[in-house]
Design a protein around this motif. Sequence first.
Motif, PDB file in Angstrom:
ATOM      1  N   UNK A  37       0.816  -1.209   0.000  1.00  0.00           N
ATOM      2  CA  UNK A  37       0.000   0.000   0.000  1.00  0.00           C
ATOM      3  C   UNK A  37       0.849   1.257   0.000  1.00  0.00           C
ATOM      4  N   UNK A  38       1.926   1.247   0.795  1.00  0.00           N
ATOM      5  CA  UNK A  38       2.811   2.403   0.868  1.00  0.00           C
ATOM      6  C   UNK A  38       3.514   2.644  -0.459  1.00  0.00           C
ATOM      7  N   UNK A 213      -8.039  10.058  -2.598  1.00  0.00           N
ATOM      8  CA  UNK A 213      -7.649   9.543  -1.279  1.00  0.00           C
ATOM      9  C   UNK A 213      -8.439   8.299  -0.897  1.00  0.00           C
ATOM     10  N   UNK A 214      -9.693   8.228  -1.319  1.00  0.00           N
ATOM     11  CA  UNK A 214     -10.527   7.086  -0.958  1.00  0.00           C
ATOM     12  C   UNK A 214     -10.527   5.949  -1.960  1.00  0.00           C
ATOM     13  N   UNK A 215      -9.707   6.074  -3.015  1.00  0.00           N
ATOM     14  CA  UNK A 215      -9.705   5.068  -4.067  1.00  0.00           C
ATOM     15  C   UNK A 215      -8.546   4.094  -3.890  1.00  0.00           C
ATOM     16  N   UNK A 216      -8.849   2.888  -3.495  1.00  0.00           N
ATOM     17  CA  UNK A 216      -7.807   1.886  -3.284  1.00  0.00           C
ATOM     18  C   UNK A 216      -7.112   1.558  -4.602  1.00  0.00           C
ATOM     19  N   UNK A 217      -5.787   1.564  -4.585  1.00  0.00           N
ATOM     20  CA  UNK A 217      -5.030   1.213  -5.785  1.00  0.00           C
ATOM     21  C   UNK A 217      -5.108  -0.299  -6.003  1.00  0.00           C
ATOM     22  N   UNK A 218      -5.000  -0.713  -7.271  1.00  0.00           N
ATOM     23  CA  UNK A 218      -5.194  -2.136  -7.566  1.00  0.00           C
ATOM     24  C   UNK A 218      -4.157  -3.050  -6.916  1.00  0.00           C
ATOM     25  N   UNK A 219      -2.874  -2.657  -6.788  1.00  0.00           N
ATOM     26  CA  UNK A 219      -1.947  -3.561  -6.103  1.00  0.00           C
ATOM     27  C   UNK A 219      -2.429  -4.014  -4.726  1.00  0.00           C
ATOM     28  N   UNK A 338      -3.656   5.772  -0.072  1.00  0.00           N
ATOM     29  CA  UNK A 338      -3.147   4.414  -0.308  1.00  0.00           C
ATOM     30  C   UNK A 338      -2.341   3.909   0.883  1.00  0.00           C
ATOM     31  N   UNK A 339      -1.463   4.778   1.399  1.00  0.00           N
ATOM     32  CA  UNK A 339      -0.650   4.386   2.548  1.00  0.00           C
ATOM     33  C   UNK A 339      -1.531   4.086   3.761  1.00  0.00           C
ATOM     34  N   UNK A 340      -2.538   4.921   3.988  1.00  0.00           N
ATOM     35  CA  UNK A 340      -3.423   4.728   5.133  1.00  0.00           C
ATOM     36  C   UNK A 340      -4.262   3.466   4.976  1.00  0.00           C
ATOM     37  N   UNK A 341      -4.752   3.209   3.766  1.00  0.00           N
ATOM     38  CA  UNK A 341      -5.557   2.000   3.552  1.00  0.00           C
ATOM     39  C   UNK A 341      -4.703   0.731   3.656  1.00  0.00           C
ATOM     40  N   UNK A 349     -10.313  -4.418   8.192  1.00  0.00           N
ATOM     41  CA  UNK A 349     -10.947  -4.175   6.899  1.00  0.00           C
ATOM     42  C   UNK A 349     -12.115  -3.204   7.046  1.00  0.00           C
ATOM     43  N   UNK A 350     -12.777  -3.232   8.186  1.00  0.00           N
ATOM     44  CA  UNK A 350     -13.875  -2.304   8.438  1.00  0.00           C
ATOM     45  C   UNK A 350     -13.394  -0.856   8.362  1.00  0.00           C
ATOM     46  N   UNK A 351     -12.248  -0.577   8.974  1.00  0.00           N
ATOM     47  CA  UNK A 351     -11.690   0.777   8.934  1.00  0.00           C
ATOM     48  C   UNK A 351     -11.332   1.173   7.507  1.00  0.00           C
ATOM     49  N   UNK A 352     -10.767   0.241   6.761  1.00  0.00           N
ATOM     50  CA  UNK A 352     -10.389   0.521   5.372  1.00  0.00           C
ATOM     51  C   UNK A 352     -11.616   0.889   4.543  1.00  0.00           C
ATOM     52  N   UNK A 353     -12.652   0.056   4.606  1.00  0.00           N
ATOM     53  CA  UNK A 353     -13.863   0.265   3.806  1.00  0.00           C
ATOM     54  C   UNK A 353     -14.564   1.559   4.213  1.00  0.00           C
ATOM     55  N   UNK A 354     -14.678   1.802   5.514  1.00  0.00           N
ATOM     56  CA  UNK A 354     -15.343   3.018   6.001  1.00  0.00           C
ATOM     57  C   UNK A 354     -14.613   4.264   5.524  1.00  0.00           C
ATOM     58  N   UNK A 355     -13.307   4.253   5.641  1.00  0.00           N
ATOM     59  CA  UNK A 355     -12.498   5.385   5.184  1.00  0.00           C
ATOM     60  C   UNK A 355     -12.725   5.643   3.697  1.00  0.00           C
ATOM     61  N   UNK A 356     -12.665   4.596   2.888  1.00  0.00           N
ATOM     62  CA  UNK A 356     -12.830   4.724   1.437  1.00  0.00           C
ATOM     63  C   UNK A 356     -14.166   5.358   1.065  1.00  0.00           C
TER      64      UNK A 356
END
Length: 383
Positions: A37-38, A213-219, A338-341, A349-356
């Motif tokens: 992610x980083x 910021x809320x868009x998870x990168x594919x990697x 990306x780094x935060x997710x 995973x709940x924190x990741x999804x909520x943030x996004x």
Amino acid sequence: MVLLGVVSLFADVTYEGARSINGPYLALLGASATTVGFVAGLGELIGYSLRLVAGYISDKMGRYWPITLFGYSLNLLAVPALALAGRWEIAVLLMIAERMGKAIRTPARDAMLSHATKEIGRGKGFGLHEALDQIGAVLGPLAVAGVIYFKEGYRTGYVILLVPALMAISVLITARWLYPQPRDLEVAQTELETKGFPRKFWLYLIAVALIAAGYADFPLIAYHLKKVSVVSDAWIPVFYAIAMGVDAIAALFFGYLFDRIGISTLVIASLCSMLFAPLVFWGNFSVVLIGMGLWGMGMGAQESIMRAAIAEMVPITRRGAGYGIFNAGYGVCWFLGSALMGFFYDFSLMALVTFSVVVQLTSVPLLLLVKRSSSKDKKEAVV
């Protein structure tokens, strides 16, 4: 415009083919989810930040072609070099070099596209370019998936991407020979001198940065799919190819819609695509597939109408700088998100999804303010 679209087609075969396996490849070399992610975010940060400088230089020098040619060469040739990486640290350096090359060439290329799309409509022009772009983004991951399916390995997958890389550079050189002065494609209009960009440009930049910021990168998504074994290794690039196919169709549709209803198009796209995160990170095979479709739809909007809107907000003589500032802000927030997710992934995973979801939703009120400002400007222009 079409020639630049063909260049992007071959370029996307190259680096999107690589992007579809970068996450699993780093995992294979021993990297953690936080590292993936980083790294994904860092590559975007360096790349997008460098666009600020590249855009300024392209405007000052007016030499769009040399900058574009150099950027594409670095962008594309770093990909097959990944086959030689024996450690994840080396792979990371090459992935960052690829992003740097893309950063150098993007503001100058987008400025040339803005000139070429003046007559047919910004939305249609950038949408068509993105559609051609994403045809390559479908073919690249599928080619890599075939290599992995026949158990040739990730390194062979990177090696075969040298072919489209060389084809892209060849077409780019041809386009340079046919159209040496891109600015001649758009007649400059008399514009009032201003000390900076308009207020709506900055509001728009903040809104788009929140989406990034809320868009998870594919990697990171690919890392997740491999870790939880939702799909096999060979299916991961196929899922990415499907998302890129949706991306291409969405770019054409949203580009057409943008020329009619403007910024409202991005509001519609954002409200739909923000649902990808719960589907991708919580779903089974079928649900993840739907989530990837929504992810691809959002990418189609981001890569077409987001860029088209800038051409309507920035004076013709400052296009390179405008695109540079826009891309730099976008990239900084992409990195931070990306780094935060990636960090969230390792413990919740709940924190990741909520943030996004929440961060992307926050962009909608700002986009509506931009729409109101644009409508006001048009009314004043008529008066």
